[in-house]
Design a protein around this motif. Structure first.
Motif, PDB file in Angstrom:
ATOM      1  N   CYS A   1      18.821 -29.466 -45.726  1.00 24.46           N
ATOM      2  CA  CYS A   1      19.264 -30.850 -45.518  1.00 24.46           C
ATOM      3  C   CYS A   1      19.061 -31.278 -44.070  1.00 24.46           C
ATOM      4  O   CYS A   1      18.672 -32.426 -43.794  1.00 24.46           O
ATOM      5  N   SER A   2      19.307 -30.381 -43.133  1.00 18.65           N
ATOM      6  CA  SER A   2      19.151 -30.708 -41.719  1.00 18.65           C
ATOM      7  C   SER A   2      17.696 -31.002 -41.373  1.00 18.65           C
ATOM      8  O   SER A   2      17.404 -31.876 -40.547  1.00 18.65           O
ATOM      9  N   ILE A   3      16.773 -30.277 -42.009  1.00 17.17           N
ATOM     10  CA  ILE A   3      15.347 -30.538 -41.778  1.00 17.17           C
ATOM     11  C   ILE A   3      14.978 -31.932 -42.299  1.00 17.17           C
ATOM     12  O   ILE A   3      14.263 -32.695 -41.625  1.00 17.17           O
ATOM     13  N   ILE A   4      15.481 -32.251 -43.483  1.00 15.88           N
ATOM     14  CA  ILE A   4      15.214 -33.591 -44.044  1.00 15.88           C
ATOM     15  C   ILE A   4      15.806 -34.665 -43.138  1.00 15.88           C
ATOM     16  O   ILE A   4      15.159 -35.687 -42.841  1.00 15.88           O
TER      17      ILE A   4
ATOM     18  N   ASN B   1      19.536 -27.272 -31.920  1.00 15.92           N
ATOM     19  CA  ASN B   1      18.578 -27.598 -30.861  1.00 15.92           C
ATOM     20  C   ASN B   1      17.158 -27.637 -31.395  1.00 15.92           C
ATOM     21  O   ASN B   1      16.370 -28.534 -31.051  1.00 15.92           O
ATOM     22  N   LEU B   2      16.801 -26.662 -32.219  1.00 19.06           N
ATOM     23  CA  LEU B   2      15.455 -26.644 -32.799  1.00 19.06           C
ATOM     24  C   LEU B   2      15.227 -27.866 -33.678  1.00 19.06           C
ATOM     25  O   LEU B   2      14.144 -28.477 -33.645  1.00 19.06           O
ATOM     26  N   LEU B   3      16.244 -28.219 -34.470  1.00 12.81           N
ATOM     27  CA  LEU B   3      16.116 -29.407 -35.324  1.00 12.81           C
ATOM     28  C   LEU B   3      16.036 -30.675 -34.478  1.00 12.81           C
ATOM     29  O   LEU B   3      15.266 -31.594 -34.791  1.00 12.81           O
ATOM     30  N   ASN B   4      16.836 -30.721 -33.407  1.00 12.28           N
ATOM     31  CA  ASN B   4      16.768 -31.873 -32.497  1.00 12.28           C
ATOM     32  C   ASN B   4      15.405 -31.967 -31.828  1.00 12.28           C
ATOM     33  O   ASN B   4      14.876 -33.060 -31.608  1.00 12.28           O
ATOM     34  N   ILE B   5      14.852 -30.800 -31.490  1.00 11.10           N
ATOM     35  CA  ILE B   5      13.514 -30.781 -30.891  1.00 11.10           C
ATOM     36  C   ILE B   5      12.481 -31.301 -31.889  1.00 11.10           C
ATOM     37  O   ILE B   5      11.591 -32.093 -31.547  1.00 11.10           O
TER      38      ILE B   5
ATOM     39  N   GLN C   1      15.221 -35.483 -24.429  1.00 13.14           N
ATOM     40  CA  GLN C   1      15.995 -34.774 -25.455  1.00 13.14           C
ATOM     41  C   GLN C   1      15.379 -33.401 -25.733  1.00 13.14           C
ATOM     42  O   GLN C   1      16.101 -32.403 -25.857  1.00 13.14           O
ATOM     43  N   ILE C   2      14.065 -33.334 -25.809  1.00 19.27           N
ATOM     44  CA  ILE C   2      13.401 -32.048 -26.016  1.00 19.27           C
ATOM     45  C   ILE C   2      13.668 -31.119 -24.837  1.00 19.27           C
ATOM     46  O   ILE C   2      13.988 -29.925 -25.008  1.00 19.27           O
ATOM     47  N   SER C   3      13.559 -31.654 -23.617  1.00 16.15           N
ATOM     48  CA  SER C   3      13.793 -30.837 -22.426  1.00 16.15           C
ATOM     49  C   SER C   3      15.210 -30.292 -22.404  1.00 16.15           C
ATOM     50  O   SER C   3      15.435 -29.100 -22.147  1.00 16.15           O
ATOM     51  N   ASN C   4      16.177 -31.166 -22.675  1.00 17.21           N
ATOM     52  CA  ASN C   4      17.576 -30.727 -22.680  1.00 17.21           C
ATOM     53  C   ASN C   4      17.835 -29.688 -23.758  1.00 17.21           C
ATOM     54  O   ASN C   4      18.537 -28.696 -23.523  1.00 17.21           O
ATOM     55  N   ASN C   5      17.283 -29.920 -24.954  1.00 14.95           N
ATOM     56  CA  ASN C   5      17.508 -28.969 -26.041  1.00 14.95           C
ATOM     57  C   ASN C   5      16.803 -27.641 -25.808  1.00 14.95           C
ATOM     58  O   ASN C   5      17.330 -26.590 -26.163  1.00 14.95           O
TER      59      ASN C   5
END
Length: 602
Positions: free
Chosen positions: A23-26, A141-145, A301-305
């Protein structure tokens, strides 16, 4: 970054929360596409409204459709955010339970001798707290990235259709952000790592300042100010180090914010130049600004994560290192053989020595003696003579540095640890006072949902605990202690009788009483020993004490001094030798039972 630990953590989460991961990936994909969709809708809506303003007869249906699409996207994003937040919390609770259970199981299953190693304590301190959040954060973090990457690709494609320089400006500002975040992520972890010993001492002093057991001494000895001062000094030192790092990090982030503002100003100049040199509608103008800002935010956001992912990887590695912690200097009870069904030959120590980790000298030095089945042995000696260490070796809590211990001729290390502990029982001087019901205090060593009530009450009767338990209104269902609820508080002697009842309930073949009567008066002490003589006739019993009263009830007496056996024999034999035992016995003679009664009981 330790990728092995990260993959191990991801697998750990996946095994427990597959639905959450899917679900998180979706959600990440949809959330990644939503901003660029909103920018496109906003662009079309502004252009449509501009046409409506310029043309009085224009159709409003297009604007309403775009508004509906905008509202639907925003509502969907809000619903997904709420659902995602609930699922995150639910999964974190599950992970928190499982991770704490694993670390607690490791702590309880680790060889007892690990607790003589400060590094083990420090490691345990670091992995406690909120491991669920630490394990969930990397996947978040990976999902946010991934979500940010989708945003970036979408925005960059949109910006590239307008001018390539906007893509360069958007990407260039993110590189320093990642470098700085990674540097301070590493520094934050190592600061916590280096401060762990001091943090443990801070927590320990807080325990002393706020614990009932310590409250009497802190008041009577007048050490409250000393403890508070020592705690304050350690606390402020750790705090100042943390604040110094935070201060440096804030300065770095101010510089990064300045760089981001500069990049945004550059993008604005490009937009102004495009307006002057090309035909750009007002909708495109607004969309370009939002796309540039959205791209920079997504890259940030990618850098922070990535930085947080880098920081969390240290904790995860540390957690798994705790689970995998082994100490090459320390042996472990790893046998598989059953304990003898009924001891016949007894227990034999053969040239046994033991040295604590990091110590320079042996605590026990070349100990050899035999305990016959059913024999009562008193092991006496001054504090520090090695008595308790010997008991820890007998039960497999410690493994001999040299030599062997045999049960009926079987090397103890070959016997299953579970079997060994099932057939041996010890009552330590510092026994646990469980804040449970009276029945649970006695039966805590067995399955609490299968308490043998008759056996439990018999153990209480034999120990003398039944006398005060049955006076309570709720009897054996009475809550003891006042740590968890307003229960019945017991005296030191009463708690000791509860501990003795607990040992009797286990019905083990070998029973050791380590300073068993330290909290009792001489009359109660005599009563306990007399009872033990009656209820342990067929059992092998060791009395560990620096008081000579136990010696009169023993078949033989083992006198220890500086980790060695100084004397061994019956009471009469050792009194005739007139050695160490003779001196100790006569020094304490006024406390012992004699043929004419009990003297010196005051």
């Amino acid at each position: 970054m330790n990728f092995k630990s990260m993959f191990r953590a991801i697998r750990f989460v996946w095994e427990r929360a597959k639905l959450w991961v899917i679900c998180s990936i979706i959600f990440a994909i949809v959330s990644g596409l939503a901003p660029v969709a909103l920018v496109w809708v906003m662009k079309e809506l502004i252009n449509t409204v501009a046409v409506i303003i310029q043309q009085e007869s224009a159709d409003f249906s297009g604007a309403f459709i775009l508004l509906s699409i905008q509202f639907s996207i925003m509502l969907l994003s809000s619903i997904m955010d709420g659902l995602k937040s609930f699922m995150d919390d639910k999964v974190q609770i599950v992970l928190e339970h499982d991770l704490k259970a694993l670390s607690s199981r490791k702590a309880m299953a680790a060889p007892y001798s690990f607790y003589d190693i400060p590094e083990f304590y420090n490691h345990l301190e670091r992995v406690t707290g909120s491991p669920g959040a630490k394990f969930l954060t990397p996947l978040r973090n990976l999902l946010n990235i991934g979500e940010a990457a989708i945003k970036i690709v979408s925005f960059l494609v949109f910006l590239f259709t307008i001018h390539w320089i906007l893509v360069v400006i958007s990407v260039f500002g993110a590189i320093p952000i990642f470098i700085v975040q990674a540097i301070y992520g590493r520094k934050n972890f190592w600061l916590m790592f280096m401060q762990t010993p001091a943090a443990r001492e801070i927590n320990y002093i807080e325990y002393l300042m706020n614990n009932k057991q310590a409250a009497k001494e802190t008041r009577l000895f007048g050490i409250a100010d000393y403890l508070l001062g020592r705690w304050s000094k350690k606390y402020q030192k750790n705090a100042s180090e943390k604040l110094a790092l935070i201060k440096r990090q804030q300065y770095a982030e101010i510089g990064l914010d300045s760089l981001t503002a500069l990049m945004y100003a550059g993008a604005a100049l490009v937009i102004i130049w495009l307006i002057r040199t090309t035909t750009v509608k007002i909708g495109e103008f607004v969309a370009i600004g939002q796309a540039v800002q959205g791209t920079q935010e997504a890259i940030g956001q990618i850098s922070n994560n990535l930085a947080r992912l880098y920081e969390d990887s240290f904790y995860i590695r540390d957690y798994f290192e705790f689970l995998d912690f082994e100490e090459s200097r320390i042996g472990h009870q790893s046998g598989t053989l059953p304990f003898p069904a009924a001891l016949e030959k007894g227990i034999r120590f053969e040239n046994v020595s033991y040295r604590y980790p990091n110590a320079n000298n042996d605590t026990l030095d070349n100990i050899s003696f035999t305990i016959k089945q059913g024999e009562k042995i008193a092991i006496v000696g001054e504090n520090g003579s090695g008595k308790t260490t010997l008991v820890n070796l007998l039960f497999g809590l410690y493994q001999p540095t040299k030599g062997l211990i045999f049960y009926d001729g079987i090397d103890m290390t070959k016997i299953s640890e579970k079997e060994l502990h099932k057939n041996t029982t010890v009552i330590f001087q510092d026994f646990i006072r469980y804040s449970f019901r009276a029945s649970e205090n006695i039966a805590v060593g067995k399955e609490l949902d299968q308490i043998n009530e008759q056996k439990m009450k018999q153990a209480a009767r034999l120990s003398g605990a039944d006398k005060f338990i049955e006076e309570f209104e709720e009897g054996y269902d009475t809550q003891l202690g006042r740590f968890l609820t307003q229960g019945e508080e017991l005296s030191g002697g009463q708690w000791q009788k509860m501990a003795i009842a607990r040992a009797l309930y286990r019905d083990s073949q070998v029973i050791v009483l380590d300073e068993p009567t330290a909290s009792l008066d001489p009359i109660s002490e005599l009563e306990i020993y007399n009872q033990f003589q009656q209820i342990t006739r067929e059992k092998t019993v060791l009395y560990i004490s620096h008081r000579m009263s136990a010696a009169r009830f023993a078949d033989r007496i083992l006198v220890m001094e500086n980790g060695r056996i100084k004397e061994l024999g019956t009471h009469e034999e050792l009194m005739q030798v007139k050695g160490s035992y003779y001196d100790m016995y006569n020094t304490q003679a006024q406390w012992y039972q004699t043929e004419t009664g009990l003297r010196g009981s005051g």
